[in-house]
Design a protein around this motif. Structure first.
Motif, mmCIF file in Angstrom:
data_model
loop_
_atom_site.group_PDB
_atom_site.id
_atom_site.type_symbol
_atom_site.label_atom_id
_atom_site.label_comp_id
_atom_site.label_asym_id
_atom_site.label_seq_id
_atom_site.Cartn_x
_atom_site.Cartn_y
_atom_site.Cartn_z
ATOM 1 N N GLY A 1 0.888 -1.359 -0.207
ATOM 2 C CA GLY A 1 -0.220 0.042 0.029
ATOM 3 C C GLY A 1 0.942 1.244 -0.044
ATOM 4 O O GLY A 1 0.751 2.240 -0.848
ATOM 5 N N LEU B 1 1.273 4.237 -2.895
ATOM 6 C CA LEU B 1 0.965 5.433 -2.738
ATOM 7 C C LEU B 1 2.130 6.482 -3.063
ATOM 8 O O LEU B 1 1.948 7.365 -3.824
ATOM 9 C CB LEU B 1 0.731 5.726 -1.227
ATOM 10 N N ILE C 1 -6.293 1.835 -3.339
ATOM 11 C CA ILE C 1 -4.933 2.607 -3.613
ATOM 12 C C ILE C 1 -4.467 2.245 -4.998
ATOM 13 O O ILE C 1 -3.887 3.192 -5.424
ATOM 14 C CB ILE C 1 -4.044 2.293 -2.459
ATOM 15 N N GLY D 1 -6.728 8.671 -1.150
ATOM 16 C CA GLY D 1 -5.909 7.156 -1.034
ATOM 17 C C GLY D 1 -4.936 7.308 0.061
ATOM 18 O O GLY D 1 -4.975 6.192 0.848
#
Length: 290
Positions: free
Chosen positions: A23, A27, A145, A197
């Motif tokens: 994740g 990002l 995401i 996100g």
């Protein structure tokens, strides 16, 4: 063996660390290039304001559905768009500048969001909303995401030249093309989307950190937009890995550890980057003694 135990084993042995790493890297892939354009537009504080602006919408989603990803995401998007349009309208139709109107809107949004969360949740829920829980990312959050990263990269690829032109000379772009205003709003949409996100992992208070700190650090090492984006992405990814490892081994909050890791790179870049303070003083000294 020591290297494996400290650097690799946490990501091999624990599923929550694998999801946190995936994740946070996604990002970085999406938000760091956006941060470069935000910095070049001299809108860094606008990004911070927008990060707070999504809080009331996310809080309404939390109030109605609890810690469900989709309602909080939709609420955050709506709140971010409303605040961006509201601040823009105030600056366009009144004597107040955009920075002041944005500051006013984000302070109202922050207070309103905290109040809404407090109506239903506990202090633990409030901390979750404000600071995120990157170690608790589930598959649904990862899909969200990843979708945001895909949309961001595709949009940047399509509008790359127009975004660069608007950063360097927005008046020229508007004089030779009708893309100026649409590109500006597309870019603001990307900012809001990436903050939403980031909110899933880092919370509203820290999501802008992963967007801006790697971009600001890259500015001291590169002068062209393309290399700056790539370097910001690399710094963001490295900060995520370092922050997660620091969080795991030292039992620290993961979100702040990631942002502080990026902050260390930023401070190092100020001092040691080719465009940083020490190199600038050396060049100035050589120029005076020449």
């Amino acid at each position: 063996m020591i290297i494996y135990d400290y650097l690799i084993a946490p990501f091999v042995e624990f599923g929550f660390m694998q999801r946190a790493l995936a994740g946070s890297l996604l990002l970085s892939l999406s938000s760091c290039p956006v941060g470069v354009f935000l910095m070049l537009r001299r809108m860094s504080l606008t990004g911070d304001a927008m990060a707070h602006a999504i809080l009331p919408g996310a809080a309404v989603g939390f109030l109605l559905y609890g810690l469900e990803i989709v309602p909080m995401t939709v609420g955050g998007l709506v709140a971010g768009v409303v605040v961006a349009m509201g601040a823009g309208a105030v600056s366009r139709f009144t004597v107040q500048k955009e920075d002041a109107s944005m500051a006013a809107f984000y302070l109202i949004s922050l207070a309103l969001g905290v109040l809404i969360v407090s109506l239903r949740g506990s202090s633990v829920d409030l901390m979750h909303v404000l600071f995120g829980t990157v170690l608790a990312l589930n598959d649904e959050a990862l899909r969200l995401i990843a979708s945001i990263a895909g949309i961001t990269l595709l949009t940047l690829a399509v509008f790359w030249r127009a975004l660069i032109a608007e950063c360097l000379d927005p008046l020229f772009l508007r004089s030779v093309s009708r893309l100026g205003t649409p590109v500006h709003f597309v870019f603001l949409g990307l900012v809001v989307l990436n903050l939403v996100g980031g909110f899933q992992a880092l919370g509203t208070l820290l999501s802008v950190g992963l967007m801006m700190l790697p971009a600001a650090a890259a500015r001291f090492w590169a002068s062209r937009v393309g290399p700056m984006c790539v370097l910001a992405l690399a710094i963001g990814a490295a900060s995520c890995v370092a922050g997660l490892l620091l969080s795991y081994h030292a039992s620290l909050p993961s979100g702040p550890a990631i942002i502080l890791s990026a902050g260390v790179v930023y401070l190092f870049s100020i001092l040691s980057g080719p465009r940083g303070a020490l190199r600038a003083r050396v060049r100035h000294h050589r120029h005076r003694t020449a």
